[in-house]
Design an enzyme around this catalytic site. Structure first.
Site, mmCIF file in Angstrom:
data_model
loop_
_atom_site.group_PDB
_atom_site.id
_atom_site.type_symbol
_atom_site.label_atom_id
_atom_site.label_comp_id
_atom_site.label_asym_id
_atom_site.label_seq_id
_atom_site.Cartn_x
_atom_site.Cartn_y
_atom_site.Cartn_z
ATOM 1 N N LEU A 1 34.709 43.383 40.376
ATOM 2 C CA LEU A 1 35.778 42.651 41.964
ATOM 3 C C LEU A 1 35.650 43.415 43.037
ATOM 4 O O LEU A 1 36.403 44.367 43.138
ATOM 5 C CB LEU A 1 36.760 42.916 41.739
ATOM 6 C CG LEU A 1 37.514 41.092 40.517
ATOM 7 C CD1 LEU A 1 39.008 41.060 40.679
ATOM 8 C CD2 LEU A 1 36.870 39.401 40.692
ATOM 9 N N GLY B 1 34.637 40.268 47.425
ATOM 10 C CA GLY B 1 33.906 38.961 47.772
ATOM 11 C C GLY B 1 34.103 37.630 47.224
ATOM 12 O O GLY B 1 34.754 38.250 46.415
ATOM 13 N N SER C 1 31.886 37.376 43.305
ATOM 14 C CA SER C 1 32.719 38.430 42.467
ATOM 15 C C SER C 1 33.825 37.109 41.228
ATOM 16 O O SER C 1 34.239 37.261 40.517
ATOM 17 C CB SER C 1 33.107 39.869 42.428
ATOM 18 O OG SER C 1 33.191 39.601 43.276
ATOM 19 N N MET D 1 34.956 48.979 41.971
ATOM 20 C CA MET D 1 34.211 50.402 41.720
ATOM 21 C C MET D 1 34.479 50.670 43.825
ATOM 22 O O MET D 1 34.342 50.314 43.910
ATOM 23 C CB MET D 1 33.221 49.730 41.624
ATOM 24 C CG MET D 1 33.101 49.057 40.281
ATOM 25 S SD MET D 1 30.801 49.389 40.221
ATOM 26 C CE MET D 1 31.092 47.509 40.454
ATOM 27 N N CYS E 1 22.024 52.350 42.677
ATOM 28 C CA CYS E 1 23.081 51.660 42.854
ATOM 29 C C CYS E 1 23.393 50.815 41.205
ATOM 30 O O CYS E 1 23.961 50.967 40.344
ATOM 31 C CB CYS E 1 23.823 51.631 43.394
ATOM 32 S SG CYS E 1 25.565 50.842 43.436
ATOM 33 N N CYS F 1 25.354 50.013 50.829
ATOM 34 C CA CYS F 1 27.201 49.480 50.924
ATOM 35 C C CYS F 1 27.800 50.579 51.921
ATOM 36 O O CYS F 1 28.647 50.975 52.253
ATOM 37 C CB CYS F 1 27.416 49.922 49.252
ATOM 38 S SG CYS F 1 25.762 51.131 48.670
#
Length: 395
Positions: A10, A13, A16, A35, A100, A198
């Site tokens: 999650l 956004g 998700s 995360m 990532c 990110c």
């Protein structure tokens, strides 16, 4: 469908959030994990991590699922950010979101989810997974919404990862995801999609790099005239450091008012300037005028550090170059090409590289601003075959 324990990433956004809702609706035991991958800017206006967690927690509350906050910042810095800086310092333009996904979201996160007793993980990526019974392999497919397909960023996933992964919103269009979110009253139904890398957020990219990479100014040279022209190679400005530019870049060059030699004769003074090459050895930035300049066009490329979804590279039965399609950057239309696989050690195209298992692509139609460090991702129709890191490109 058999009820399974599924851990959903999650992010805060809408994608998700709807992913978790769809799986819960199917009767699965759903657990959410938020995360945290970056913590250097917790007090910065550009860091949205705190608000994203609050949004994710609100979604979990509405859906009636548990949520856990997990910090992967150390793994991210070691496996993703360090490589990101190395690539930029070498004059290349990496894509940290691809790394990532391979190293954090589908490795560190997957391992953590398995320790929680999960049978599968799920994320809000716009992609699909399909099991091909005749081959016994899992396939990565494009998302059904062509404007949101994210298979490009997932091409480094392997069979073990795909076998444990679900992408529920990959079967939907974004408009449908938004509609579902609003219908069930999710608090982030209208939340703006995140953009960019990110850990940089909405801040100016050059400002961010300044904190980690030392500036080494050098000349900007004009490559627009033919090589035999006396004006070829004339210095028309100064760059702030090669790491701060990428091939095809048009904005932020500081040479907008410079006219090419002989502009009055050729009438090209109004065409924009583009970054065309970076000479790291001589610390020189080469620019050209005009989108269609030959230095911006490539019919061939070499890629290294190849990763194949099936575990092995695809091959034609007779051993000839394989006819497939490729993207050399995200949001690019698939371009038909011929692929030949090769193995190499310490390829000169990539400095100090231990990368092996590369491939060469040949395009009938020239590709624009093919950029070392970016990924060339390969497709057979909707099936993503894998890809590699672009090492060099040729006309």
């Amino acid at each position: 469908m058999t009820k399974q324990r599924i851990v959903v990433g999650l992010s805060g956004g809408v994608d998700s959030a709807v992913t978790a809702h769809l799986l819960k609706q199917q009767g699965h035991d759903v657990v959410g994990i938020f995360m945290k991958n970056w913590e250097d800017d917790d007090n910065s206006e550009f860091c949205s991590s705190r608000q994203d967690f609050l949004d994710a927690a609100s979604v979990a509350d509405v859906l009636g699922i548990e949520i856990e906050h997990v910090n992967f910042a150390a793994e991210y810095k070691d496996r993703v950010f360090a490589e990101f800086l190395r690539e930029y310092q070498a004059g290349r333009t990496p894509n940290p979101d691809i790394l990532c996904n391979a190293e954090i979201k589908f490795k560190a996160f997957l391992d953590h989810a398995m320790r929680l007793g999960a049978e599968k993980i799920a994320t809000g990526h716009y992609a699909r997974v399909r099991f091909n019974a005749p081959t016994g392999k899992h396939e990565l497919l494009k998302g059904l919404d062509p404007s949101k397909d994210q298979s490009y960023f997932l091409h480094r996933l392997n069979q073990a990862q795909l076998s444990k992964t679900l992408f529920p919103v990959g079967e939907l269009h974004k408009t449908e995801v938004r509609r579902i979110a609003a219908e069930i009253g999710l608090p982030n139904a209208k939340k703006k999609d995140s953009t960019g890398i990110c850990f940089i957020g909405e801040r100016p990219f050059r400002e961010f790099l300044n904190r980690y990479i030392q500036k080494e100014p050098g000349p900007i040279r004009d490559a627009t005239p033919p090589a035999g022209d006396k004006a070829h190679g004339r210095v028309i400005g100064q760059h702030v450091g090669l790491s701060f530019y990428t091939l095809g870049q048009r904005q932020g060059l500081g040479i907008g008012g410079v006219k090419p030699k002989g502009a009055a004769r050729g009438g090209g003074e109004h065409q924009p300037w583009f970054v065309a090459r970076k000479d790291v050895e001589k610390n020189t930035l080469w620019v050209v005028q005009g989108h269609e300049h030959p230095w911006l066009q490539s019919h061939q490329l070499q890629a290294l550090d190849a990763s194949w979804i099936a575990g092995d590279p695809p091959a034609a039965a007779d051993g000839s170059p394989l006819r497939i399609a490729a993207k050399t950057r995200y949001r690019q239309a698939d371009a038909p090409c011929l692929m030949a696989v090769h193995d190499t050690h310490q390829n000169a195209a990539v400095e100090n590289s231990q990368r092996t298992a590369g491939f060469a692509l040949q395009f009938p139609q020239a590709q624009w601003a093919v950029t070392p460090g970016q990924s060339a991702v390969l497709y057979d129709g909707d099936v993503c075959l894998g890809g590699g890191v672009i090492a060099s490109a040729q006309a």
